[in-house]
Design an enzyme around this catalytic site. Structure first.
Site, PDB file in Angstrom:
ATOM      1  N   HIS A  70      43.995 -30.051  35.077  1.00  0.00           N
ATOM      2  CA  HIS A  70      42.901 -30.413  34.051  1.00  0.00           C
ATOM      3  C   HIS A  70      43.782 -29.315  32.867  1.00  0.00           C
ATOM      4  O   HIS A  70      44.184 -28.698  32.412  1.00  0.00           O
ATOM      5  CB  HIS A  70      42.638 -30.539  34.226  1.00  0.00           C
ATOM      6  N   ASP A  72      42.075 -30.723  30.123  1.00  0.00           N
ATOM      7  CA  ASP A  72      41.242 -30.107  28.776  1.00  0.00           C
ATOM      8  C   ASP A  72      40.556 -28.405  29.170  1.00  0.00           C
ATOM      9  O   ASP A  72      41.074 -27.863  29.798  1.00  0.00           O
ATOM     10  CB  ASP A  72      40.346 -30.940  29.222  1.00  0.00           C
ATOM     11  N   ASP A 102      43.300 -21.074  32.274  1.00  0.00           N
ATOM     12  CA  ASP A 102      42.327 -22.075  32.930  1.00  0.00           C
ATOM     13  C   ASP A 102      42.579 -23.484  31.882  1.00  0.00           C
ATOM     14  O   ASP A 102      41.606 -23.895  31.159  1.00  0.00           O
ATOM     15  CB  ASP A 102      40.800 -21.758  32.747  1.00  0.00           C
ATOM     16  N   GLU A 136      37.453 -31.510  33.415  1.00  0.00           N
ATOM     17  CA  GLU A 136      37.407 -30.452  34.565  1.00  0.00           C
ATOM     18  C   GLU A 136      35.935 -29.580  34.266  1.00  0.00           C
ATOM     19  O   GLU A 136      35.656 -29.657  34.353  1.00  0.00           O
ATOM     20  CB  GLU A 136      39.062 -29.958  34.963  1.00  0.00           C
ATOM     21  N   GLU A 137      36.453 -29.800  32.969  1.00  0.00           N
ATOM     22  CA  GLU A 137      35.323 -28.538  32.244  1.00  0.00           C
ATOM     23  C   GLU A 137      33.938 -29.274  31.904  1.00  0.00           C
ATOM     24  O   GLU A 137      33.196 -28.593  31.269  1.00  0.00           O
ATOM     25  CB  GLU A 137      36.120 -27.986  30.960  1.00  0.00           C
TER      26      GLU A 137
END
Length: 420
Positions: A70, A72, A102, A136-137
């Protein structure tokens, strides 16, 4: 060709805070790198700026492997960081910034691997589908969920997937343990609402919803969820015991965790369900009892324990609190043991003879949940060799996020062994 550290640094400099700035500029950067290497990207938006990139690389087998990540990131307050969170600065052998762990570092490893193979004219052993996703977050509504519903055809032929939160090194004496995720806890994000009778704050309350909700949250926050060991977690504990030579009493796992050191820390979020109150809102004036009060709770449950989790939750909240799901997703799991897990392990050991791969269950959630709905088995495999002083899990959503350049380069070598 750009190095993996340079790609990671470039990606970090795009502020893709969610909620906030959207992923479009980072997605265009990824698409350009792929196109320049002769890999045709498909770029689509689920909403203005919410952009995903998918590309397919032909291999020797049409049984395709999905590698997803991801673009984001969660918010970061620059005043709390030593270096600006969107600087992407490379200092003392580390790439600094929000997303280093991340998960722009992992996206950079994926890109550096496939671009390097393309430059050398190497063909992967199986078809590859690369997905660089939005959102995704949050819930994935603008990213993986949209991709699997509106662009299902892009994932045809995919049987397995790899992504974040696995295959990072954990020191264990003369060895290094690499936990490979074979599942993750289910997600139950909830909004809780208590209704009552509005009135003057100076008068005895007839039915104060703030008090009702606070009492319910107190019961929830103080509840000690029972230990529930699922088969993958049991296998993980047994592997740790074998590697360390220290037997672990499965009947008192929680008491055993402290003596296992960094390896024990892996178990904290894996042995029980959890429900953490995270947001609270009520009222508009100090002398007014409001008619409603609301809260949000981050709930997580172990694979196979959804019914038990929800039943306990309702008992704790009581009949006067109404819950509704903001996001409810099952707990996916992948086969273990399996030939593919053996392949992943072999790629690690080939680059690090001290590697001891073990199964792992992620305490949080990833986009693997969306792809599981397509029948794709997802494994957490983002190979990264860390120095002992770096708290990998602590940097997820933490401040001063950073990743070693040498660790990223290690990941590229491992991925190349897996794919080539």
């Amino acid at each position: 060709m750009k190095s993996v550290a340079e790609i990671c640094s470039d990606l970090i400099r795009f502020d893709t805070t969610n909620p906030g700035s959207a992923e479009r500029p980072a997605a265009e950067y990824v698409a350009t790198l792929l196109a320049d290497a002769g890999i045709e990207p498909v770029v689509f938006e689920s909403a203005p700026g919410r952009t995903t990139v998918v590309a397919r690389v032909d291999g020797d087998s049409s049984d395709a492997l999905l590698i997803h990540g991801h673009l984001d990131v969660v918010p970061a307050d620059p005043s709390e960081w030593r270096l600006h969170p969107f600087s992407g600065e490379i200092e003392d052998g580390l790439v600094h910034g929000r997303g280093a762990v991340d998960m722009k570092g992992t996206c950079a490893m994926t890109l550096a691997t496939v671009l390097g193979m393309a430059a050398r004219g190497e063909r992967p052993r199986r078809d590859l589908v690369l997905a660089f996703l939005a959102d995704e977050e949050a819930t994935g509504d603008y990213g993986s969920r949209y991709a699997v519903t509106e662009h299902r055809e892009l994932f045809d032929g995919v049987s397995q997937a790899i992504s974040e939160s696995g295959a990072f090194s954990v020191p264990a004496g003369d060895a290094r343990v690499y936990p490979i995720a074979v599942g993750e806890r289910g997600t139950a994000w909830m909004k809780l609402t208590a209704h009552g009778v509005a009135g003057h704050g100076s008068m005895p309350a007839v039915d104060n919803p703030v008090a009702t909700l606070v009492h319910a949250l107190s019961r929830l926050a103080s509840h000690e969820w029972p230990v529930r060991l699922t088969p993958p977690v049991t296998a993980m504990i047994e592997a740790i015991a074998e590697i360390t030579g220290q037997p672990v009493d499965l009947d008192r796992v929680e008491a055993e965790i402290p003596r296992l050191g960094p390896l024990g820390a892996l178990l904290h979020g894996l042995i029980r369900n959890s429900a953490n109150p995270t947001m609270l809102e009520a009222g508009y004036k100090v002398n007014v009892v409001p008619s409603t009060a609301t809260a949000h709770v981050d709930g997580r449950y172990m694979p196979g324990l959804r019914a038990e989790f929800l039943q306990t939750l309702d008992e704790l909240l009581g009949p006067k609190v109404v819950r509704e799901f903001v996001n409810l997703e099952d707990a996916p799991s992948a086969p273990y043991p399996s030939p593919f897990f053996t392949e992943l392990s072999a790629a690690l050991v080939a680059e690090d003879p001290a590697a001891r791969p073990i199964p792992y269950v992620m305490s949080g959630g990833t986009d693997a949940k969306s792809f599981a709905g397509l029948g794709i088995d997802g494994y957490g495999f983002a190979p990264l060799m860390l120095t002992p002083d770096l708290d990998y899990n602590g940097m997820f959503h933490g401040k001063d996020e950073r990743v070693p350049v040498a660790g990223l380069e290690f990941g590229v070598r491992v991925l190349t062994r897996l794919l080539a």
